[in-house]
Motif scaffolding. Sequence first.
Motif, PDB file in Angstrom:
ATOM      1  N   SER A   1       0.817  -1.227   0.000  1.00 22.31           N
ATOM      2  CA  SER A   1       0.000   0.000   0.000  1.00 22.31           C
ATOM      3  C   SER A   1       0.844   1.268   0.000  1.00 22.31           C
ATOM      4  O   SER A   1       0.514   2.239   0.684  1.00 22.31           O
ATOM      5  N   GLY A   2       1.933   1.268  -0.739  1.00 29.34           N
ATOM      6  CA  GLY A   2       2.784   2.450  -0.796  1.00 29.34           C
ATOM      7  C   GLY A   2       3.775   2.563   0.340  1.00 29.34           C
ATOM      8  O   GLY A   2       4.646   3.441   0.325  1.00 29.34           O
ATOM      9  N   ASN A   3       3.668   1.712   1.345  1.00 27.14           N
ATOM     10  CA  ASN A   3       4.621   1.683   2.450  1.00 27.14           C
ATOM     11  C   ASN A   3       5.671   0.601   2.185  1.00 27.14           C
ATOM     12  O   ASN A   3       5.404  -0.394   1.508  1.00 27.14           O
ATOM     13  N   SER A   4       6.849   0.789   2.733  1.00 25.09           N
ATOM     14  CA  SER A   4       7.888  -0.229   2.602  1.00 25.09           C
ATOM     15  C   SER A   4       8.827  -0.147   3.795  1.00 25.09           C
ATOM     16  O   SER A   4       8.972   0.903   4.424  1.00 25.09           O
TER      17      SER A   4
ATOM     18  N   ASP B   1       9.681   3.701   4.977  1.00 26.30           N
ATOM     19  CA  ASP B   1       8.754   4.604   4.290  1.00 26.30           C
ATOM     20  C   ASP B   1       7.365   4.231   4.791  1.00 26.30           C
ATOM     21  O   ASP B   1       6.718   3.327   4.256  1.00 26.30           O
TER      22      ASP B   1
ATOM     23  N   ASP C   1       9.932   8.905   6.044  1.00 21.69           N
ATOM     24  CA  ASP C   1      10.622   8.384   4.869  1.00 21.69           C
ATOM     25  C   ASP C   1      12.112   8.597   5.124  1.00 21.69           C
ATOM     26  O   ASP C   1      12.712   9.555   4.644  1.00 21.69           O
TER      27      ASP C   1
END
Length: 245
Positions: free
Chosen positions: A192-195, A222, A231
């Motif tokens: 979902s756009g997070n890492s 992130d 981030d």
Amino acid sequence: MRKTMMAMGGALVLTAPLAHADVVGLGASVSYWDSSLSGKSVNKGDAVDVDNDLNLDSDSTTNATLYLEHPVPVLPNVRLNYTLVQQSGLGRLGVSGFDGIPSGTDVRSDLDLEQLDLTLYYEVLDNWVNLDLGLTARDLSGDLTVRDVTGTAPVSKTSVDGVIPMGYVAARFDLPLTGVSVGGEGNFIGYSGNSLRDFNVYAQYAVSVVQFRAGYRQMAIDYEDSDERFDVKTDGPFISAGVSF
């Protein structure tokens, strides 16, 4: 995230029949990590560079690991890892300001980043080539506090908090009869756009039950929660000492 957890869990189940260990093993280690921080923090749409604006620098980094391996079929081995990164600095905000603190303000900043990992893993290979595969549940919490040194502006606090599932892999190559080995280990996930990734590479020397390591570690986050986002990346060399029975 649910699909990611199911895929990781399925991979771990498929790995179980291949895993083996001959004896019970117990180990522990502590390390010193000389880390530096880069990246940005966002709060309510305002972004700040943690290096150039806040001038954050390492105060202390604590890391400790404990693991238990056993020969019981199917049941995974267990590894605990604790990391605490504390950084502080005196800086000056850029042209945009940050979270109600005006641009050009001299600020003092403090970052506390704490994580506790519970890893369940299997030994897929256990000879001069060692390979472990597993899953990690990471309890991650972090706070970045930014305050005007004069005390006239509001105090800004950006936080992240969550339990994050991650894949785990560790590999080591032993040079027979020398006590010398090289290896690496890492945790990773993206959704979902997070890492989040956390890996290290090292050289190791073992004398009897005592092990010494030196290497490089990098952790990159992130992570977004509502209108707050981290981030950032922290990396640098480390040394460690441990015992293995």
